[in-house]
Design an enzyme around this catalytic site. Structure first.
Site, PDB file in Angstrom:
ATOM      1  N   PHE A 161     -78.359 -30.142  63.084  1.00 42.55           N
ATOM      2  CA  PHE A 161     -79.379 -29.723  62.121  1.00 42.55           C
ATOM      3  C   PHE A 161     -80.538 -30.720  61.981  1.00 42.55           C
ATOM      4  O   PHE A 161     -81.437 -30.522  61.165  1.00 42.55           O
ATOM      5  CB  PHE A 161     -78.734 -29.466  60.747  1.00 42.55           C
ATOM      6  CG  PHE A 161     -77.941 -30.632  60.169  1.00 42.55           C
ATOM      7  CD1 PHE A 161     -78.577 -31.666  59.511  1.00 42.55           C
ATOM      8  CD2 PHE A 161     -76.559 -30.657  60.277  1.00 42.55           C
ATOM      9  CE1 PHE A 161     -77.855 -32.730  58.967  1.00 42.55           C
ATOM     10  CE2 PHE A 161     -75.816 -31.714  59.743  1.00 42.55           C
ATOM     11  CZ  PHE A 161     -76.475 -32.760  59.079  1.00 42.55           C
ATOM     12  N   TYR A 219     -83.872 -40.006  58.001  1.00 38.93           N
ATOM     13  CA  TYR A 219     -82.587 -39.355  58.294  1.00 38.93           C
ATOM     14  C   TYR A 219     -81.996 -39.811  59.634  1.00 38.93           C
ATOM     15  O   TYR A 219     -81.203 -39.074  60.241  1.00 38.93           O
ATOM     16  CB  TYR A 219     -82.754 -37.830  58.281  1.00 38.93           C
ATOM     17  CG  TYR A 219     -82.762 -37.221  56.891  1.00 38.93           C
ATOM     18  CD1 TYR A 219     -81.623 -37.273  56.081  1.00 38.93           C
ATOM     19  CD2 TYR A 219     -83.884 -36.582  56.376  1.00 38.93           C
ATOM     20  CE1 TYR A 219     -81.608 -36.707  54.810  1.00 38.93           C
ATOM     21  CE2 TYR A 219     -83.880 -36.006  55.100  1.00 38.93           C
ATOM     22  CZ  TYR A 219     -82.734 -36.074  54.333  1.00 38.93           C
ATOM     23  OH  TYR A 219     -82.714 -35.506  53.079  1.00 38.93           O
ATOM     24  N   HIS A 264     -81.931 -34.776  47.319  1.00 33.44           N
ATOM     25  CA  HIS A 264     -81.132 -35.734  48.079  1.00 33.44           C
ATOM     26  C   HIS A 264     -80.771 -36.890  47.163  1.00 33.44           C
ATOM     27  O   HIS A 264     -81.588 -37.290  46.327  1.00 33.44           O
ATOM     28  CB  HIS A 264     -81.930 -36.284  49.272  1.00 33.44           C
ATOM     29  CG  HIS A 264     -81.303 -37.508  49.885  1.00 33.44           C
ATOM     30  ND1 HIS A 264     -80.301 -37.435  50.821  1.00 33.44           N
ATOM     31  CD2 HIS A 264     -81.503 -38.832  49.641  1.00 33.44           C
ATOM     32  CE1 HIS A 264     -79.917 -38.670  51.131  1.00 33.44           C
ATOM     33  NE2 HIS A 264     -80.639 -39.534  50.435  1.00 33.44           N
ATOM     34  N   LYS A 286     -86.787 -32.297  47.048  1.00 39.17           N
ATOM     35  CA  LYS A 286     -87.204 -31.825  48.371  1.00 39.17           C
ATOM     36  C   LYS A 286     -88.330 -30.778  48.282  1.00 39.17           C
ATOM     37  O   LYS A 286     -88.588 -30.215  47.213  1.00 39.17           O
ATOM     38  CB  LYS A 286     -85.981 -31.259  49.105  1.00 39.17           C
ATOM     39  CG  LYS A 286     -84.884 -32.312  49.349  1.00 39.17           C
ATOM     40  CD  LYS A 286     -83.760 -31.751  50.220  1.00 39.17           C
ATOM     41  CE  LYS A 286     -82.700 -32.816  50.482  1.00 39.17           C
ATOM     42  NZ  LYS A 286     -81.667 -32.329  51.441  1.00 39.17           N
ATOM     43  N   GLU A 296     -82.421 -46.979  51.608  1.00 35.28           N
ATOM     44  CA  GLU A 296     -83.280 -45.819  51.317  1.00 35.28           C
ATOM     45  C   GLU A 296     -84.380 -46.171  50.309  1.00 35.28           C
ATOM     46  O   GLU A 296     -85.518 -45.713  50.438  1.00 35.28           O
ATOM     47  CB  GLU A 296     -82.422 -44.671  50.783  1.00 35.28           C
ATOM     48  CG  GLU A 296     -81.484 -44.106  51.845  1.00 35.28           C
ATOM     49  CD  GLU A 296     -80.661 -42.922  51.361  1.00 35.28           C
ATOM     50  OE1 GLU A 296     -79.862 -42.408  52.149  1.00 35.28           O
ATOM     51  OE2 GLU A 296     -80.821 -42.507  50.183  1.00 35.28           O
ATOM     52  N   ASN A 355     -81.693 -27.589  49.859  1.00 37.14           N
ATOM     53  CA  ASN A 355     -80.774 -27.781  48.738  1.00 37.14           C
ATOM     54  C   ASN A 355     -81.391 -28.608  47.606  1.00 37.14           C
ATOM     55  O   ASN A 355     -80.696 -29.227  46.811  1.00 37.14           O
ATOM     56  CB  ASN A 355     -79.433 -28.356  49.223  1.00 37.14           C
ATOM     57  CG  ASN A 355     -79.572 -29.736  49.847  1.00 37.14           C
ATOM     58  OD1 ASN A 355     -80.684 -30.228  50.028  1.00 37.14           O
ATOM     59  ND2 ASN A 355     -78.452 -30.368  50.167  1.00 37.14           N
ATOM     60  N   THR A 364     -73.266 -30.508  48.591  1.00 39.59           N
ATOM     61  CA  THR A 364     -74.395 -30.377  49.530  1.00 39.59           C
ATOM     62  C   THR A 364     -74.798 -28.920  49.723  1.00 39.59           C
ATOM     63  O   THR A 364     -75.985 -28.589  49.729  1.00 39.59           O
ATOM     64  CB  THR A 364     -74.009 -30.991  50.902  1.00 39.59           C
ATOM     65  OG1 THR A 364     -73.600 -32.345  50.694  1.00 39.59           O
ATOM     66  CG2 THR A 364     -75.172 -30.956  51.870  1.00 39.59           C
TER      67      THR A 364
END
Ligand code: CMP
Length: 140
Positions: A58, A50, A116, A10, A127, A113, A92
């Site tokens: 969120f 997402y 993914h 990320k 994905e 975080n 997570t």
């Protein structure tokens, strides 16, 4: 069973120049990198990726963050790859992740975080197809 899973490093991790450290943990964990690239998602592309979370509180913040800078996406393959990568990533929320996991070592908070990983083999297929063509994956 041999599986594939999608990994995203990320924006928080790319920005801190820890891609190498993260890829090192992936390889050391026995997962083979089958495809790899760096790109930047638009807000719309992050919302598409997402989409399953679109009703979550969120969602807006997450998709802002995921489109805030470059990411590194990869296809990982190995025995039980989905579970193996989830174990390497850790929980997570970095605050709840076990010592030695990527999220414990590098994650900043539940949103930033660092990585993914797909949560099932079925979602991994969707994905992977979101980011890669068949021709971008190597046989190895
Ligand atoms: P990821 O595995 O990319 O899947 C969805 C992401 O939403 C998750 O990691 C977190 O980074 C982010 N997120 C932000 N807030 C939450 C939350 N309260 N619960 C779960 N995921 C969250």
């Amino acid at each position: 069973m041999i599986q594939q899973t999608l990994s995203i490093i990320k924006p928080d991790a790319v920005q801190r120049d820890v891609c190498g450290e993260i890829l090192k943990r992936i390889e050391a964990g026995g997962l083979k990198i089958k495809a790899l690239k760096m790109l930047e998602l638009s807000k719309k592309q992050a919302q598409g990726f997402y989409a399953v979370h679109q009703d979550k509180p969120f969602f807006d913040s997450l998709t802002d963050f995921m489109s805030s800078g470059p990411i590194v996406v990869s296809v990982l393959e190995g025995e039980d790859a989905v579970r193996v990568y989830r174990d390497i990533m850790g929980a997570t929320n970095p605050a709840e992740a076990s010592p030695g996991t990527i999220r414990k070592e590098f994650g900043l908070d539940i949103e930033k975080n660092s990585v993914h990983g797909s949560d099932s083999s079925e979602n991994a297929s969707t994905e992977i197809a979101y980011f890669f063509h068949a021709l971008e994956m190597v046989d190895r």
